[in-house]
Design a protein around this motif. Structure first.
Motif, mmCIF file in Angstrom:
data_model
loop_
_atom_site.group_PDB
_atom_site.id
_atom_site.type_symbol
_atom_site.label_atom_id
_atom_site.label_comp_id
_atom_site.label_asym_id
_atom_site.label_seq_id
_atom_site.Cartn_x
_atom_site.Cartn_y
_atom_site.Cartn_z
ATOM 1 N N ARG A 1 0.860 -1.189 0.000
ATOM 2 C CA ARG A 1 0.000 0.000 0.000
ATOM 3 C C ARG A 1 0.900 1.243 0.000
ATOM 4 N NH1 ARG A 1 -3.946 -1.007 4.276
ATOM 5 N NH2 ARG A 1 -4.997 -2.169 2.656
ATOM 6 N N ALA A 2 0.855 1.992 -1.066
ATOM 7 C CA ALA A 2 1.642 3.228 -1.137
ATOM 8 C C ALA A 2 0.740 4.398 -0.776
ATOM 9 C CB ALA A 2 2.188 3.401 -2.550
ATOM 10 N N TYR B 1 5.970 12.702 -8.240
ATOM 11 C CA TYR B 1 4.762 11.908 -7.996
ATOM 12 C C TYR B 1 4.252 11.275 -9.277
ATOM 13 C CZ TYR B 1 3.766 12.387 -3.084
ATOM 14 O OH TYR B 1 3.821 12.264 -1.732
ATOM 15 N N ARG C 1 3.778 7.329 -9.686
ATOM 16 C CA ARG C 1 2.494 6.689 -9.999
ATOM 17 C C ARG C 1 2.606 5.836 -11.262
ATOM 18 N NH1 ARG C 1 -2.232 8.751 -8.147
ATOM 19 N NH2 ARG C 1 -3.048 6.821 -9.022
ATOM 20 N N LEU D 1 4.403 2.685 -10.287
ATOM 21 C CA LEU D 1 3.531 1.821 -9.486
ATOM 22 C C LEU D 1 2.560 1.074 -10.395
ATOM 23 C CD1 LEU D 1 3.286 1.452 -6.351
ATOM 24 C CD2 LEU D 1 1.245 2.880 -6.487
ATOM 25 N N TRP D 2 2.063 1.779 -11.389
ATOM 26 C CA TRP D 2 1.140 1.168 -12.343
ATOM 27 C C TRP D 2 1.848 0.043 -13.119
ATOM 28 C CZ3 TRP D 2 -3.775 0.716 -12.966
ATOM 29 C CH2 TRP D 2 -4.299 0.316 -14.194
ATOM 30 N N GLU E 1 -1.475 -1.272 -4.121
ATOM 31 C CA GLU E 1 -2.517 -0.239 -4.038
ATOM 32 C C GLU E 1 -1.899 1.149 -3.875
ATOM 33 O OE1 GLU E 1 -4.653 -1.080 -0.472
ATOM 34 O OE2 GLU E 1 -5.684 -2.827 -1.311
ATOM 35 N N TRP E 2 -2.585 2.144 -4.411
ATOM 36 C CA TRP E 2 -2.273 3.546 -4.128
ATOM 37 C C TRP E 2 -3.413 4.051 -3.245
ATOM 38 C CZ3 TRP E 2 1.029 7.188 -3.568
ATOM 39 C CH2 TRP E 2 0.713 8.542 -3.718
ATOM 40 N N ASP F 1 -4.755 7.020 -1.410
ATOM 41 C CA ASP F 1 -4.552 8.459 -1.323
ATOM 42 C C ASP F 1 -5.709 9.123 -0.585
ATOM 43 O OD1 ASP F 1 -4.023 11.081 -1.662
ATOM 44 O OD2 ASP F 1 -3.730 10.992 -3.836
#
Ligand code: SF4
Length: 332
Positions: free
Chosen positions: A185-186, A209, A213, A216-217, A230-231, A233
């Motif tokens: 989990r970010a 950022y 992202r 991460l994707w 997961e992101w 936010d």
């Protein structure tokens, strides 16, 4: 009530965060709520159990025990005993520093289903620099292993992307895979508390950022069949809040702070009153709708468009002041 009975209850909220202490055994540079300071504000044992009852009255699916560091709360076991079987799911957020095998077995025995351990990089220097304590990486790794051995159903690793770790995300995913972690989990760096006063130079800029992202994707695509990435936010919750204003729609992210104050969200200084005050329990649900129709709250929330707006807010989140609404007292 058995766990099966608890699971059959109608749930009005997905999750409520109960901050059981503001104490912490670390002093992380990025800590958004400045844990380890203001210790005098923690609830005593009886008040903490009252706050737990207030949370239960909201019928959440999940109660997340947060802080501060939950393992620094002297009443943690008593609280777990109080909650066991009365809510479908109990989860916990921890830095893992004090979480040894005995603690992992206790948590499993009390029915804690999900534990999130902060792990801020693939390498010890990345984690220990942010966490301000040498050896904290090794202790977090040991905690993750202990939780897996004890059979905790969902072991989550939380990572805060920052200038130290942003270029080694794939190594991080591979480390988590080797430990058997269930979810990565970010969560974004929020410039409040010590995150504003001390950690700010480590915060990514907008381009950073964007790159994070994108990476991460890519990693979710590559490793998604082996681990969930997961992101998470909080900005998404806050950006959705204006649309819920003037409605009775529930808030997805509620919090009771370590001093018993009911907060509209974990990250903003919008407080609705003491959840353990006389008559407060009957007003908890209506307080959220009422808070969202206060013009000052609307203006405050509508001023937020990205994490960099935190710096412009007045009052500052986790600063000296807050927006204090008295919405809980007065009726029985
Ligand atoms: S970020 Fe977590 S572990 Fe670090 S000081 Fe804050 S509460 Fe403690």
């Amino acid at each position: 009530m058995s766990l099966t009975d608890a699971a059959k209850q109608p749930c009005y909220y997905d999750s409520v965060a109960l901050n059981i202490t503001s104490r912490c055994n670390l002093r992380c540079l990025h800590c958004y709520n400045g844990s380890g300071e203001n210790l005098r504000r923690d609830m005593d044992r009886a008040t903490l159990l009252q706050a737990a009852d207030a949370v239960l009255s909201l019928k959440p699916f999940n109660i997340c025990l947060c802080g501060g560091e939950p393992l620094c709360c002297p009443d943690l076991l008593l609280l777990l005993e109080h909650l066991q079987g009365r809510v479908p799911q109990i989860s916990m957020v921890t830095n893992g520093f004090a979480l040894d095998e005995a603690w992992a077995r206790r948590l499993a025995a009390y029915g804690v289903r999900a534990v999130q351990v902060s792990l801020d990089g693939a390498y010890a220097w990345q984690h220990d620099s942010l966490r301000g304590t040498a050896g904290s990486f090794e202790r977090a790794i040991k905690a993750i292993c202990a939780l897996k051995t004890a059979g905790i159903a969902q072991v989550v690793c939380a990572i805060l992307p920052n200038r130290l770790n942003v270029d080694s995300l794939e190594e991080y995913v591979q480390l988590c895979l080797s430990l058997g972690v269930d979810i990565i989990r970010a969560m974004p760096f929020l410039p409040s508390g010590r995150g504003r006063s001390m950690g700010r130079p480590l915060m990514l800029d907008e381009e950073g950022y964007f790159r994070f992202r994108r990476e991460l994707w890519r990693l979710s695509e590559r490793y998604g069949n082996q681990i969930r990435i997961e992101w998470d936010d909080p900005l998404q919750v806050i950006l959705g809040m204006p649309g819920r204003m003037g409605t009775n729609e529930k808030e997805p992210m509620l919090e009771i702070r370590a001093d018993g104050q009911l907060a509209l969200t974990s990250y903003l200084p919008i407080l609705m009153g003491d959840c353990t005050a006389d008559g407060a329990m009957g007003n908890l649900r209506s307080a959220f709708a009422a808070a969202r129709s206060v013009p000052q709250v609307r203006d405050y929330v509508c001023a937020i468009h990205n994490v960099y707006d935190w710096d412009l807010l007045d009052p500052l989140p986790y600063g000296e002041e807050s927006i204090q609404l008295d919405l809980l007292e007065g009726t029985t």
